[in-house]
Design a protein around this motif. Structure first.
Motif, PDB file in Angstrom:
ATOM      1  N   MET A   3       0.989  -1.083  -0.078  1.00 27.41           N
ATOM      2  CA  MET A   3       0.013  -0.073  -0.033  1.00 27.41           C
ATOM      3  C   MET A   3       0.712   1.318   0.112  1.00 27.41           C
ATOM      4  O   MET A   3       1.840   1.290   0.670  1.00 27.41           O
ATOM      5  CB  MET A   3      -0.877   0.039   1.054  1.00 27.41           C
ATOM      6  N   THR A   4       0.211   2.303  -0.609  1.00 29.23           N
ATOM      7  CA  THR A   4       0.899   3.704  -0.675  1.00 29.23           C
ATOM      8  C   THR A   4       0.180   4.558   0.202  1.00 29.23           C
ATOM      9  O   THR A   4      -0.796   4.655   0.103  1.00 29.23           O
ATOM     10  CB  THR A   4       1.131   4.104  -2.207  1.00 29.23           C
ATOM     11  N   LYS A  74       4.558  10.109  10.282  1.00 26.75           N
ATOM     12  CA  LYS A  74       4.260   9.445  11.451  1.00 26.75           C
ATOM     13  C   LYS A  74       2.955   8.519  11.630  1.00 26.75           C
ATOM     14  O   LYS A  74       2.878   7.563  12.236  1.00 26.75           O
ATOM     15  CB  LYS A  74       4.566  10.298  12.605  1.00 26.75           C
ATOM     16  N   LEU A  75       1.870   8.911  10.676  1.00 32.64           N
ATOM     17  CA  LEU A  75       0.685   8.399  10.568  1.00 32.64           C
ATOM     18  C   LEU A  75       0.630   7.404   9.658  1.00 32.64           C
ATOM     19  O   LEU A  75      -0.421   6.468   9.568  1.00 32.64           O
ATOM     20  CB  LEU A  75      -0.593   9.443  10.510  1.00 32.64           C
ATOM     21  N   ALA A  76       1.437   7.441   8.730  1.00 34.15           N
ATOM     22  CA  ALA A  76       1.533   6.496   7.593  1.00 34.15           C
ATOM     23  C   ALA A  76       1.620   4.884   7.819  1.00 34.15           C
ATOM     24  O   ALA A  76       2.536   4.602   8.686  1.00 34.15           O
ATOM     25  CB  ALA A  76       2.457   6.817   6.607  1.00 34.15           C
ATOM     26  N   ALA A  77       0.926   4.246   7.267  1.00 32.75           N
ATOM     27  CA  ALA A  77       1.082   2.515   7.336  1.00 32.75           C
ATOM     28  C   ALA A  77       1.628   1.959   5.931  1.00 32.75           C
ATOM     29  O   ALA A  77       1.764   0.843   6.042  1.00 32.75           O
ATOM     30  CB  ALA A  77      -0.477   2.142   7.621  1.00 32.75           C
ATOM     31  N   GLY A  78       1.850   2.675   5.050  1.00 36.06           N
ATOM     32  CA  GLY A  78       2.092   2.034   3.717  1.00 36.06           C
ATOM     33  C   GLY A  78       3.575   1.617   3.733  1.00 36.06           C
ATOM     34  O   GLY A  78       4.502   2.056   4.379  1.00 36.06           O
ATOM     35  N   ASP A  79       3.961   0.801   2.769  1.00 38.26           N
ATOM     36  CA  ASP A  79       5.185   0.383   2.383  1.00 38.26           C
ATOM     37  C   ASP A  79       5.859   1.300   1.609  1.00 38.26           C
ATOM     38  O   ASP A  79       7.034   1.462   1.572  1.00 38.26           O
ATOM     39  CB  ASP A  79       5.216  -1.126   1.795  1.00 38.26           C
ATOM     40  N   PRO A 106      16.827  -2.685  -6.315  1.00 40.62           N
ATOM     41  CA  PRO A 106      16.776  -2.636  -4.781  1.00 40.62           C
ATOM     42  C   PRO A 106      17.417  -1.089  -4.026  1.00 40.62           C
ATOM     43  O   PRO A 106      16.921  -0.766  -3.319  1.00 40.62           O
ATOM     44  CB  PRO A 106      17.709  -3.586  -4.228  1.00 40.62           C
ATOM     45  N   ASP A 107      18.230  -0.468  -5.112  1.00 42.87           N
ATOM     46  CA  ASP A 107      18.884   0.821  -4.425  1.00 42.87           C
ATOM     47  C   ASP A 107      18.103   1.820  -5.053  1.00 42.87           C
ATOM     48  O   ASP A 107      18.593   3.079  -4.870  1.00 42.87           O
ATOM     49  CB  ASP A 107      20.445   0.576  -5.047  1.00 42.87           C
ATOM     50  N   THR A 108      16.831   1.843  -5.783  1.00 42.99           N
ATOM     51  CA  THR A 108      15.978   2.902  -6.198  1.00 42.99           C
ATOM     52  C   THR A 108      15.352   3.334  -4.656  1.00 42.99           C
ATOM     53  O   THR A 108      14.552   2.767  -4.262  1.00 42.99           O
ATOM     54  CB  THR A 108      15.063   2.521  -7.149  1.00 42.99           C
ATOM     55  N   GLY A 109      15.557   4.703  -4.430  1.00 40.60           N
ATOM     56  CA  GLY A 109      15.173   5.121  -3.217  1.00 40.60           C
ATOM     57  C   GLY A 109      14.051   5.976  -3.277  1.00 40.60           C
ATOM     58  O   GLY A 109      13.209   6.136  -2.487  1.00 40.60           O
ATOM     59  N   ILE A 110      14.185   6.910  -4.257  1.00 36.81           N
ATOM     60  CA  ILE A 110      13.176   7.878  -4.502  1.00 36.81           C
ATOM     61  C   ILE A 110      12.988   8.176  -5.853  1.00 36.81           C
ATOM     62  O   ILE A 110      13.702   8.032  -6.772  1.00 36.81           O
ATOM     63  CB  ILE A 110      13.515   9.401  -3.948  1.00 36.81           C
ATOM     64  N   VAL A 111      11.464   8.407  -6.253  1.00 35.58           N
ATOM     65  CA  VAL A 111      11.086   8.482  -7.650  1.00 35.58           C
ATOM     66  C   VAL A 111      10.225   9.589  -7.854  1.00 35.58           C
ATOM     67  O   VAL A 111       9.500  10.229  -6.742  1.00 35.58           O
ATOM     68  CB  VAL A 111      10.391   7.127  -7.996  1.00 35.58           C
ATOM     69  N   PHE A 162       8.968   7.338  -2.077  1.00 32.94           N
ATOM     70  CA  PHE A 162      10.024   6.838  -1.608  1.00 32.94           C
ATOM     71  C   PHE A 162       9.767   5.570  -0.862  1.00 32.94           C
ATOM     72  O   PHE A 162       8.733   5.485  -0.396  1.00 32.94           O
ATOM     73  CB  PHE A 162      11.109   7.676  -1.014  1.00 32.94           C
ATOM     74  N   LYS A 163      10.566   4.798  -0.719  1.00 33.54           N
ATOM     75  CA  LYS A 163      10.417   3.527   0.060  1.00 33.54           C
ATOM     76  C   LYS A 163      10.641   3.746   1.651  1.00 33.54           C
ATOM     77  O   LYS A 163      11.428   4.635   2.086  1.00 33.54           O
ATOM     78  CB  LYS A 163      11.590   2.440  -0.292  1.00 33.54           C
ATOM     79  N   ARG A 164       9.801   2.939   2.323  1.00 35.49           N
ATOM     80  CA  ARG A 164       9.645   3.178   3.762  1.00 35.49           C
ATOM     81  C   ARG A 164      11.012   2.611   4.250  1.00 35.49           C
ATOM     82  O   ARG A 164      11.456   3.368   5.279  1.00 35.49           O
ATOM     83  CB  ARG A 164       8.818   2.028   4.325  1.00 35.49           C
ATOM     84  N   GLU A 165      11.859   1.625   3.772  1.00 39.07           N
ATOM     85  CA  GLU A 165      13.176   1.559   4.416  1.00 39.07           C
ATOM     86  C   GLU A 165      14.160   2.767   4.201  1.00 39.07           C
ATOM     87  O   GLU A 165      15.123   2.661   4.997  1.00 39.07           O
ATOM     88  CB  GLU A 165      13.742   0.438   3.512  1.00 39.07           C
ATOM     89  N   LEU A 166      13.924   3.595   3.097  1.00 39.37           N
ATOM     90  CA  LEU A 166      14.671   4.879   3.132  1.00 39.37           C
ATOM     91  C   LEU A 166      14.516   5.677   4.347  1.00 39.37           C
ATOM     92  O   LEU A 166      15.132   6.286   4.879  1.00 39.37           O
ATOM     93  CB  LEU A 166      14.384   5.519   1.904  1.00 39.37           C
ATOM     94  N   LEU A 167      13.121   5.551   4.560  1.00 42.69           N
ATOM     95  CA  LEU A 167      12.617   6.665   5.890  1.00 42.69           C
ATOM     96  C   LEU A 167      13.187   5.978   7.203  1.00 42.69           C
ATOM     97  O   LEU A 167      14.106   6.640   7.996  1.00 42.69           O
ATOM     98  CB  LEU A 167      11.319   6.689   5.837  1.00 42.69           C
ATOM     99  N   GLN A 168      13.260   4.828   7.364  1.00 38.84           N
ATOM    100  CA  GLN A 168      13.740   3.948   8.364  1.00 38.84           C
ATOM    101  C   GLN A 168      15.103   4.065   8.442  1.00 38.84           C
ATOM    102  O   GLN A 168      16.006   4.197   9.821  1.00 38.84           O
ATOM    103  CB  GLN A 168      13.712   2.657   8.423  1.00 38.84           C
ATOM    104  N   GLN A 169      16.264   4.288   7.271  1.00 39.04           N
ATOM    105  CA  GLN A 169      17.383   4.354   7.255  1.00 39.04           C
ATOM    106  C   GLN A 169      17.983   6.193   7.783  1.00 39.04           C
ATOM    107  O   GLN A 169      19.022   6.107   8.322  1.00 39.04           O
ATOM    108  CB  GLN A 169      18.090   3.891   6.162  1.00 39.04           C
ATOM    109  N   ILE A 170      17.216   6.992   6.852  1.00 37.12           N
ATOM    110  CA  ILE A 170      17.821   8.293   6.774  1.00 37.12           C
ATOM    111  C   ILE A 170      16.939   9.324   7.789  1.00 37.12           C
ATOM    112  O   ILE A 170      17.410  10.368   8.088  1.00 37.12           O
ATOM    113  CB  ILE A 170      18.252   8.955   5.740  1.00 37.12           C
TER     114      ILE A 170
END
Length: 245
Positions: A3-4, A74-79, A106-111, A162-170
């Motif tokens: 989900m986005t 901070k409210l977002a539930a999406g991947d 895998p390394d595409t972070g933002i579109v 962008f990917k949630r993993e990017l948010l988690q990382q930066i």
């Protein structure tokens, strides 16, 4: 199924917000949620969100674009996470094409998409004179075509997927750039430092009315804000972000 989460910051822009939401609902086929981040609006925005059953977060006053985005994130539930200006109108295939681009490596972070009103390489001509013509034109313009994807060093934050993993990382947007300008340049630079690619989904075109909230400010005040945040970026990173435009 992924989900986005679509986060839409807004401040006294109810008419634009309603058009933005209507276009999302009409032209989005993949699962999504909408989160409105309201910066102290007094134009019926909150009543609209309640009536339309939209998730929202509200500030008593204008906390600025970065803070509103962060509150929505901070409210977002999406991947996948998407920051979308309230003055953007989307059309056919917009999110499907951008997600395909985001998931391509895998390394595409933002579109980001192309648009009629945007700086840098995302700028593209729009062959339409009305919103009705835009949606008709976009049927062909937004056909999936990965050959039109372009890797670059900067994307503009008006439509920022962008990917949630990017948010988690930066982490979140840097609120030192409030009320706005250069927070997207900062986020792109941080993503690149973390090893992620930035990509224009050239097979996606959205209409952007363009900096509506900031245009309400006195031109000298706006120029001062842009200059101040430009200097903040240089002080933080030791480089001039304008080299990437």
């Amino acid at each position: 199924m992924r989900m986005t989460s679509i986060i839409i910051p807004t401040c006294n822009g109810l008419e634009l917000l309603a058009s933005c939401v209507e276009a999302i609902r009409t032209h989005t086929s993949t699962p999504y949620e909408i989160i409105v981040a309201d910066n102290g609006s007094a134009d019926g925005t909150l009543e609209y969100c309640i009536r339309e059953r939209l998730t929202f977060v509200s500030f008593a006053d204008n906390a600025g674009f970065p803070a509103a985005c962060n509150a929505g994130l901070k409210l977002a539930a999406g991947d996948a996470l998407l920051l979308l200006n309230n003055d953007v109108v989307v059309s056919r295939n917009w999110l499907d094409n951008m997600l395909a681009c985001l998931d391509s490596t895998p390394d595409t972070g933002i579109v980001g998409p192309c648009s009629n009103y945007v700086s840098g390489r995302q700028q593209a001509a729009g062959e339409y004179a009305s919103m009705e013509e835009f949606h008709s034109w976009a049927v062909e313009r937004n056909l999936p075509d990965s050959s039109r994807w372009v890797v670059l060093e900067r994307l503009v934050g008006f439509c920022f997927l962008f990917k949630r993993e990017l948010l988690q990382q930066i982490g979140y947007l840097d609120e030192r750039f409030s009320p706005g300008h250069y927070e997207d340049d900062d986020y792109c630079y941080r993503a690149r430092l973390a090893g992620y690619r930035l990509v224009i989904a050239g097979d996606t075109f959205v209409h952007h009315h363009g900096s509506v909230s900031f245009k309400k400010q006195d031109s000298s005040v706006l120029a001062g804000l842009i200059d101040r945040n430009h200097r903040k970026f240089i002080e933080k990173w030791g480089i001039d972000p304008r080299q990437y435009i």
